[in-house]
Design a protein around this motif. Structure first.
Motif, PDB file in Angstrom:
ATOM      1  N   VAL A   1       0.904  -1.358   0.115  1.00 25.74           N
ATOM      2  CA  VAL A   1      -0.196   0.024  -0.291  1.00 25.74           C
ATOM      3  C   VAL A   1       0.877   1.108  -0.142  1.00 25.74           C
ATOM      4  O   VAL A   1       2.160   1.795   0.585  1.00 25.74           O
ATOM      5  CB  VAL A   1      -0.609   0.104   1.737  1.00 25.74           C
ATOM      6  N   ALA A   2       0.615   1.954  -0.675  1.00 20.89           N
ATOM      7  CA  ALA A   2       1.395   3.309  -1.235  1.00 20.89           C
ATOM      8  C   ALA A   2       0.401   4.632   0.100  1.00 20.89           C
ATOM      9  O   ALA A   2       1.740   5.134   0.187  1.00 20.89           O
ATOM     10  CB  ALA A   2       1.320   3.859  -2.713  1.00 20.89           C
ATOM     11  N   ASP A   3      -0.262   4.533   0.125  1.00 15.80           N
ATOM     12  CA  ASP A   3      -1.025   5.755   0.435  1.00 15.80           C
ATOM     13  C   ASP A   3      -1.907   5.505   0.977  1.00 15.80           C
ATOM     14  O   ASP A   3      -2.839   5.057   0.339  1.00 15.80           O
ATOM     15  CB  ASP A   3      -0.889   7.423  -0.128  1.00 15.80           C
ATOM     16  N   ILE A   4      -2.348   5.956   2.946  1.00 15.49           N
ATOM     17  CA  ILE A   4      -3.790   6.099   3.056  1.00 15.49           C
ATOM     18  C   ILE A   4      -3.892   7.267   3.599  1.00 15.49           C
ATOM     19  O   ILE A   4      -3.195   8.406   4.010  1.00 15.49           O
ATOM     20  CB  ILE A   4      -3.444   4.663   4.394  1.00 15.49           C
ATOM     21  N   TYR A   5      -5.574   7.546   3.470  1.00 14.90           N
ATOM     22  CA  TYR A   5      -5.771   9.203   3.795  1.00 14.90           C
ATOM     23  C   TYR A   5      -7.456   9.473   3.666  1.00 14.90           C
ATOM     24  O   TYR A   5      -8.251   7.668   3.161  1.00 14.90           O
ATOM     25  CB  TYR A   5      -5.866   9.591   2.556  1.00 14.90           C
ATOM     26  N   THR A   6      -7.565  10.182   4.431  1.00 16.63           N
ATOM     27  CA  THR A   6      -9.385  10.470   4.165  1.00 16.63           C
ATOM     28  C   THR A   6      -9.712  11.920   3.946  1.00 16.63           C
ATOM     29  O   THR A   6      -8.885  12.877   4.351  1.00 16.63           O
ATOM     30  CB  THR A   6      -9.856  10.018   5.980  1.00 16.63           C
ATOM     31  N   PHE A   7     -11.111  11.713   3.316  1.00 13.96           N
ATOM     32  CA  PHE A   7     -11.470  12.938   2.820  1.00 13.96           C
ATOM     33  C   PHE A   7     -12.460  13.448   2.666  1.00 13.96           C
ATOM     34  O   PHE A   7     -13.375  11.793   2.919  1.00 13.96           O
ATOM     35  CB  PHE A   7     -11.339  13.352   1.045  1.00 13.96           C
ATOM     36  N   ARG A   8     -13.062  14.005   2.952  1.00 11.03           N
ATOM     37  CA  ARG A   8     -14.825  14.563   2.901  1.00 11.03           C
ATOM     38  C   ARG A   8     -15.099  15.414   2.043  1.00 11.03           C
ATOM     39  O   ARG A   8     -14.302  16.639   0.881  1.00 11.03           O
ATOM     40  CB  ARG A   8     -15.205  15.429   3.551  1.00 11.03           C
ATOM     41  N   LYS A   9     -16.601  15.727   1.467  1.00 12.82           N
ATOM     42  CA  LYS A   9     -16.788  16.478  -0.263  1.00 12.82           C
ATOM     43  C   LYS A   9     -17.047  17.884   0.382  1.00 12.82           C
ATOM     44  O   LYS A   9     -17.806  17.840   1.628  1.00 12.82           O
ATOM     45  CB  LYS A   9     -18.102  15.387  -0.307  1.00 12.82           C
ATOM     46  N   SER A  10     -17.037  18.454  -0.318  1.00 10.48           N
ATOM     47  CA  SER A  10     -17.183  19.800  -0.079  1.00 10.48           C
ATOM     48  C   SER A  10     -17.458  20.717  -1.399  1.00 10.48           C
ATOM     49  O   SER A  10     -17.230  20.870  -2.413  1.00 10.48           O
ATOM     50  CB  SER A  10     -15.146  20.596   0.425  1.00 10.48           C
ATOM     51  N   PRO A  11     -18.040  21.429  -1.474  1.00 18.62           N
ATOM     52  CA  PRO A  11     -18.554  22.218  -2.673  1.00 18.62           C
ATOM     53  C   PRO A  11     -17.361  22.782  -3.507  1.00 18.62           C
ATOM     54  O   PRO A  11     -17.401  22.805  -4.677  1.00 18.62           O
ATOM     55  CB  PRO A  11     -18.938  24.021  -2.230  1.00 18.62           C
ATOM     56  N   GLU A  12     -15.763  22.953  -3.261  1.00 18.66           N
ATOM     57  CA  GLU A  12     -15.065  22.800  -3.418  1.00 18.66           C
ATOM     58  C   GLU A  12     -13.855  21.967  -4.428  1.00 18.66           C
ATOM     59  O   GLU A  12     -13.563  21.712  -5.442  1.00 18.66           O
ATOM     60  CB  GLU A  12     -13.310  24.288  -3.191  1.00 18.66           C
ATOM     61  N   GLY A  13     -14.279  19.964  -4.088  1.00 17.24           N
ATOM     62  CA  GLY A  13     -13.930  19.180  -4.679  1.00 17.24           C
ATOM     63  C   GLY A  13     -13.959  18.194  -3.467  1.00 17.24           C
ATOM     64  O   GLY A  13     -14.454  18.231  -1.727  1.00 17.24           O
ATOM     65  N   ASN A  14     -13.090  17.587  -3.307  1.00 26.35           N
ATOM     66  CA  ASN A  14     -12.556  16.503  -2.074  1.00 26.35           C
ATOM     67  C   ASN A  14     -11.331  17.140  -1.047  1.00 26.35           C
ATOM     68  O   ASN A  14     -10.588  17.834  -1.196  1.00 26.35           O
ATOM     69  CB  ASN A  14     -12.148  15.529  -2.542  1.00 26.35           C
ATOM     70  N   GLN A  15     -12.087  17.275   0.390  1.00 27.76           N
ATOM     71  CA  GLN A  15     -11.193  18.232   0.878  1.00 27.76           C
ATOM     72  C   GLN A  15     -10.361  16.792   2.227  1.00 27.76           C
ATOM     73  O   GLN A  15     -10.836  16.151   2.534  1.00 27.76           O
ATOM     74  CB  GLN A  15     -12.163  18.672   1.981  1.00 27.76           C
ATOM     75  N   LEU A  16      -9.222  17.162   2.114  1.00 26.00           N
ATOM     76  CA  LEU A  16      -8.189  15.734   2.826  1.00 26.00           C
ATOM     77  C   LEU A  16      -8.838  16.277   4.120  1.00 26.00           C
ATOM     78  O   LEU A  16      -8.572  17.236   4.839  1.00 26.00           O
ATOM     79  CB  LEU A  16      -7.097  15.980   2.051  1.00 26.00           C
ATOM     80  N   VAL A  17      -8.733  14.906   4.899  1.00 27.99           N
ATOM     81  CA  VAL A  17      -8.774  14.886   6.801  1.00 27.99           C
ATOM     82  C   VAL A  17      -7.910  14.474   6.730  1.00 27.99           C
ATOM     83  O   VAL A  17      -6.790  15.142   7.756  1.00 27.99           O
ATOM     84  CB  VAL A  17     -10.302  14.499   6.699  1.00 27.99           C
ATOM     85  N   VAL A  18      -7.707  13.164   7.127  1.00 31.54           N
ATOM     86  CA  VAL A  18      -5.936  12.944   7.789  1.00 31.54           C
ATOM     87  C   VAL A  18      -4.896  12.044   6.210  1.00 31.54           C
ATOM     88  O   VAL A  18      -6.133  10.883   5.387  1.00 31.54           O
ATOM     89  CB  VAL A  18      -6.156  11.507   8.674  1.00 31.54           C
ATOM     90  N   ASP A  19      -4.271  12.666   6.271  1.00 33.21           N
ATOM     91  CA  ASP A  19      -3.393  12.090   5.137  1.00 33.21           C
ATOM     92  C   ASP A  19      -1.709  12.351   5.748  1.00 33.21           C
ATOM     93  O   ASP A  19      -0.910  12.759   5.810  1.00 33.21           O
ATOM     94  CB  ASP A  19      -2.826  13.097   3.932  1.00 33.21           C
ATOM     95  N   SER A  20      -1.620  10.721   6.691  1.00 31.07           N
ATOM     96  CA  SER A  20      -0.070  10.662   6.677  1.00 31.07           C
ATOM     97  C   SER A  20       0.977  10.866   6.009  1.00 31.07           C
ATOM     98  O   SER A  20       1.040  10.658   4.356  1.00 31.07           O
ATOM     99  CB  SER A  20       0.136   9.125   7.567  1.00 31.07           C
ATOM    100  N   GLU A  21       1.611  11.735   6.216  1.00 36.05           N
ATOM    101  CA  GLU A  21       3.404  11.751   5.426  1.00 36.05           C
ATOM    102  C   GLU A  21       3.377   9.545   5.091  1.00 36.05           C
ATOM    103  O   GLU A  21       3.480   9.126   5.852  1.00 36.05           O
ATOM    104  CB  GLU A  21       4.508  12.171   6.209  1.00 36.05           C
ATOM    105  N   THR A  22       4.327  10.385   3.914  1.00 28.51           N
ATOM    106  CA  THR A  22       4.877   8.331   3.395  1.00 28.51           C
ATOM    107  C   THR A  22       6.039   8.401   2.770  1.00 28.51           C
ATOM    108  O   THR A  22       6.904   9.396   2.337  1.00 28.51           O
ATOM    109  CB  THR A  22       3.916   8.223   2.039  1.00 28.51           C
ATOM    110  N   ASP A  23       6.518   6.744   3.486  1.00 31.95           N
ATOM    111  CA  ASP A  23       8.124   7.484   3.104  1.00 31.95           C
ATOM    112  C   ASP A  23       8.158   6.225   1.593  1.00 31.95           C
ATOM    113  O   ASP A  23       8.385   4.996   1.491  1.00 31.95           O
ATOM    114  CB  ASP A  23       8.542   6.118   3.851  1.00 31.95           C
ATOM    115  N   TYR A  24       7.551   6.922   0.742  1.00 33.04           N
ATOM    116  CA  TYR A  24       7.609   6.476  -1.012  1.00 33.04           C
ATOM    117  C   TYR A  24       8.567   5.402  -0.946  1.00 33.04           C
ATOM    118  O   TYR A  24       8.913   5.140  -2.037  1.00 33.04           O
ATOM    119  CB  TYR A  24       6.835   7.338  -1.938  1.00 33.04           C
ATOM    120  N   ASN A  25       9.430   6.336  -0.938  1.00 36.48           N
ATOM    121  CA  ASN A  25      10.761   5.851  -1.290  1.00 36.48           C
ATOM    122  C   ASN A  25      11.651   4.390  -0.507  1.00 36.48           C
ATOM    123  O   ASN A  25      12.230   3.763  -0.790  1.00 36.48           O
ATOM    124  CB  ASN A  25      12.165   6.631  -1.660  1.00 36.48           C
ATOM    125  N   ARG A  26      10.646   4.347   0.387  1.00 37.78           N
ATOM    126  CA  ARG A  26      10.957   3.245   1.394  1.00 37.78           C
ATOM    127  C   ARG A  26      12.376   3.445   2.220  1.00 37.78           C
ATOM    128  O   ARG A  26      13.331   2.450   2.003  1.00 37.78           O
ATOM    129  CB  ARG A  26      10.664   1.734   1.178  1.00 37.78           C
TER     130      ARG A  26
END
Ligand code: ADP
Length: 821
Positions: A122-147
């Motif tokens: 799994v590369a990324d886990i995040y949560t978002f809510r709907k807002s008039p502008e689009g999707n508003q990210l709530v919790v988005d962990s930092e990610t060690d993409y290059n491991r």
């Protein structure tokens, strides 16, 4: 973000594989076309490979889809689990107003980081809510993409709460409406390419709080699916490889079988052709031989007769040369015929009972004349322990002996020739005979010893000029010996002499051909042997001891006289003496004269054994009182008979001088080569009764020859020109004997014989003697099978003709003929 249908990405691998497979088949087909022409297996392969590739397409696609579904299930399974846990942690309490260091927010970030660490896919886990502008990210962990174990750089930075993200997607809409969903289309953002699963996070009252997203690296996703497809392609490749390999192998085997079959067919055709050619060759030879023999009969017969007319010396000499040339031409003809017959595998051996002693001795005796012309002593020793009656082909054994002994005479100027016959080995009733022909002639160089057995080979070509010959004799001997299951070889020393050895296999006959019961009567009888030749003395000594006689052997006349005198003085005079004719100091006649004039010795019976009959030897014998005259080498059976005659019937007149002739048992080929017979020999049957003979012969020359020979006898001859005439004559008159040519126009001799046999009613059947120029095997049998009684081969020899007539003369004549023996 751009969505890519990953299915298109995967088509290429399969297209490549299919193309390569078809290419491989094309190459194999091309190759097989050159090596295994016209093969159906390749055609079949062209049918099954496209079918396999078509089926394979679905297989590979299914493998890719299966892998995709597996991965999807894994990601889909994770999203609701995470969503449920974040809900229970109190996700609903986090709002865009929550401070970045809020403990609950940090706890959730911490939780996500742990999940990411546990689930490396799994590369990324995040949560978002709907807002008039689009999707508003709530919790988005930092990610060690290059491991690399650190959170560093822009990419791995934590997203601020409330950041707007404008992605619109069916899967997201579905999640907003409360259903977990998965988007298998790859989308790309500035961080990479992804596939994502979405799950709703609900409040306690069941209303939607937020949506949880799980990103999965598209690269891993594509790689896993590609791996699954490659695995399926690999499996397919193995099948295709096996298929192509077996196609090739089957094609090649098929082709080689086909080739082999073709070769076998061709071989069979060639064999049939060769056999046909051989048959026609031997038929051609038989015909040729017949055609040549017929005029040869004329030449030899007429020459014989001409010699008997009034001629001056020069004419006689010319005729002698004519006869000699014709005889050697006939010999050559026989050699070539024999050689071709053996080569063509047409020569079959006879299997008949024969007396080995008679056979060998009579054969060698035919050479006595030639040997004596060169003043060579020819001796023949037969091991007394050798069984007498054997089963095999005597005429072929004789042929080998004649050839070797003939060569020995030809290549020897001084000394003697010894023929030694003994047993080589014996198992049960099988006997291996070993014959040795030794001469003291010119010898053969060691390096030529093997090659002389090859056809047309002579030690050096100058021998042809000096001695004549074709170089066929030894080749024929070698073949004959091989046919008789033996071997032939030679030892030689240049200038000293040559010894030829050969072995042949025979069966021992359980019954004796002929026995001489009276031979027992000779046991214990003293006999004096006078001979200057050491070898002859040894041989005679051995023979006489074999009959349990008591021989005393001396090397010359004076020693012989001394022995006789001392025996007579001792009161035990010799009743019999065997004399050599030519001896230094005192010859046999001189010896006989002295014996006859000495009253003490007179009673002794004298028997002369000479190397060759001299012009007036018979007369001389009569004159000096020698009871019997025989030629060397002695024939044991004849010697026994002669001794029995003179001893048992001591009153025998000394003028009953015997003249032995031993050729009657020989086949035409040997007899005619060494012929010494002349029409003058006829006196032996002259005293028989006049017979009426029907001569059936179409050739004028042959008629004349036969008539001239018969004219010497008191018989009445009627001539028929062909079979039909013969049958007609037979119906009108009766005959005592028929001489029947075989090949004739209108009706041949075989048919005529059969007709005569049908006509005959009385039990006494007229003897019919075949006279034919055919010399192929089976001719004799054919004649006898047709009802004939005996067989003479052309050129007809006067002596053989007379003997046959005597043999078949009516009873009273037969008596006189046998008495003569
Ligand atoms: P041909 O005698 O007709 O030439 P053969 O095959 O009988 O043919 O013999 C081949 C050769 O072997 C002769 O030419 C001769 O050189 C050699 N040879 C055969 N027998 C003897 C012998 N007894 N002594 C010396 N040379 C021999």
């Amino acid at each position: 973000m751009v969505a890519i249908n990953q299915l298109h990405v995967f088509q290429f691998d399969y297209v490549l594989f299919a193309t390569l497979s078809l290419l491989a088949l094309a190459v194999i087909s091309y190759w097989l076309r050159n090596t295994a022409r016209g093969n159906r297996t390749v055609v079949i392969a062209w049918g099954w490979l496209p079918l396999l590739l078509l089926g394979g397409y679905f297989l590979v696609d299914a493998a890719g889809r299966h892998e995709k579904r597996r991965l999807q299930k894994r990601i889909e399974g994770l999203a609701p689990t995470y969503a449920e846990e974040l809900r229970s942690m109190g996700h609903a309490q986090i709002t865009p107003a929550t401070a970045p260091d809020d403990p609950l927010y940090l706890a959730m970030i911490e939780k996500q980081i742990r999940w990411l660490q546990i689930n490396r896919a799994v590369a990324d886990i995040y949560t978002f809510r709907k807002s008039p502008e689009g999707n508003q990210l709530v919790v988005d962990s930092e990610t060690d993409y290059n491991r690399d174990g650190r959170y560093s750089g822009d990419r791995e930075r934590r997203t601020v709460i409330g950041e707007v993200w404008t992605e619109k997607d069916d899967a997201i809409s579905k999640a907003y409406s409360g259903t977990a969903s998965f988007d298998d289309e790859i989308f790309s953002d500035r961080w990479g390419d992804w596939v994502s699963a979405y799950a709703p996070i609900r409040n306690l009252d069941g209303s939607l709080d937020a949506v949880l997203g799980v990103d999965f690296a598209a690269e891993d996703w594509v790689a896993a699916i590609a791996r699954a497809r490659r695995f399926a392609i690999g499996f397919l490749a193995v099948i295709v490889t096996i298929g192509l390999a077996s196609t090739s192998i089957i094609s090649i085997l098929h082709a080689s079988l086909f080739e082999r079959q073709k070769a076998a067919d061709e071989l069979l055709i060639a064999k049939n052709l060769a056999e046909a050619a051989t048959t026609s060759k031997s038929e051609f030879l038989a015909n040729m031989s017949h055609e040549i023999r017929t005029p040869m009969n004329g030449i030899i017969g007429m020459t014989d007769l001409l010699v008997g007319t009034n001629l001056d010396n020069q004419q006689r000499e010319y005729l002698r040369i004519v006869k000699q040339s014709a005889t050697s031409l006939l010999g050559l003809l026989n050699d070539i015929l024999d050689f071709s017959k053996i080569e063509a595998g047409k020569l079959e051996l006879e299997s008949i009972r024969f007396g080995i002693r008679d056979c060998v001795e009579k054969t060698i005796q035919t050479l006595t004349f030639r040997a004596s012309e060169k003043q060579l002593e020819i001796c023949c020793r037969i091991d007394p322990n050798l069984p007498d009656t054997l089963i095999g082909d005597p005429s072929r054994l004789c042929q080998v002996l004649i050839n070797l002994a003939g060569n020995a005479i030809k290549f020897t100027e001084h000394g003697e020739i010894l023929i030694n016959v003994q047993q080589d080995s014996r198992t049960g009733d099988s006997l291996r005979l070993r014959c040795e022909v030794r001469d003291s002639g010119i010898g053969i160089a060691p390096d030529k010893l093997d090659s002389i057995f090859a056809a047309f080979s002579q030690e050096d070509t100058s021998t042809t000029r000096r001695f004549g010959g074709t170089g066929l004799g030894l080749a024929i001997c070698a073949q004959l010996v091989k046919l008789m299951g033996g071997e032939i070889w030679a030892d030689s020393q240049k200038g000293v002499g040559t010894t030829f050895y050969f072995t042949t296999c025979f069966k021992i006959s359980p019954t004796k051909l002929r026995s001489l019961p009276e031979i027992e009567a000779l046991a214990g009888l003293p006999v004096l042997v006078v001979d200057d030749n050491q070898t002859n003395r040894v041989i005679l000594d051995e023979i006489l001891k074999g009959w349990r006689m008591k021989p005393v052997v001396v090397d010359g006349g004076p020693a012989g006289l001394a022995a006789m005198r001392s025996a007579s003085a001792a009161g035990a005079p010799f009743p019999l003496a065997l004399l050599d004719c030519m001896m230094p100091e005192m010859d046999g006649f001189e010896f006989a004269r002295i014996v006859r004039s000495d009253p003490d010795l007179q009673a002794c019976q004298l028997l002369m054994i000479s190397s060759a009959a001299g012009q007036d030897d018979h007369a001389k014998c009569r004159e000096v009182g020698i009871a019997r005259y025989m030629t060397k080498p002695v024939i044991q059976s004849q010697l026994a008979e002669a001794i029995l005659d003179v001893i048992v019937d001591s009153d025998t007149e000394p003028d009953a001088v015997d003249q032995t002739d031993s050729r009657s048992h020989l086949s035409h080929s040997e007899a005619s080569v060494d012929t010494g017979g002349s029409a003058d020999d006829a006196q032996s049957v002259e005293d028989g009764p006049a017979m009426k003979i029907l001569l059936v012969e179409d050739g004028i020359v042959n008629q004349k020859v036969a008539l001239a020979m018969l004219r010497k006898l008191p018989h009445h001859v009627v001539i028929a020109e062909d079979g039909q005439e013969a049958v007609a004559a037979f119906q009108q008159e009766s005959f005592d004997l028929v001489l029947m040519d075989v090949q004739m126009p209108v009706m041949d001799g075989l048919e005529a014989t059969a007709a005569i046999r049908r006509i005959e009613q009385s039990p006494a059947r007229v003897p019919i003697i075949a006279m034919t120029a055919s010399a192929m095997k089976g001719d004799r049998e054919r004649c006898l099978a047709a009802g004939m009684d005996d067989y003479l081969s052309k050129p007809i020899e006067a002596q053989l003709l007379y003997e046959v007539i005597a043999k078949f003369a009516p009873a009273n004549a037969a008596d006189s003929a046998t008495k003569k023996q």
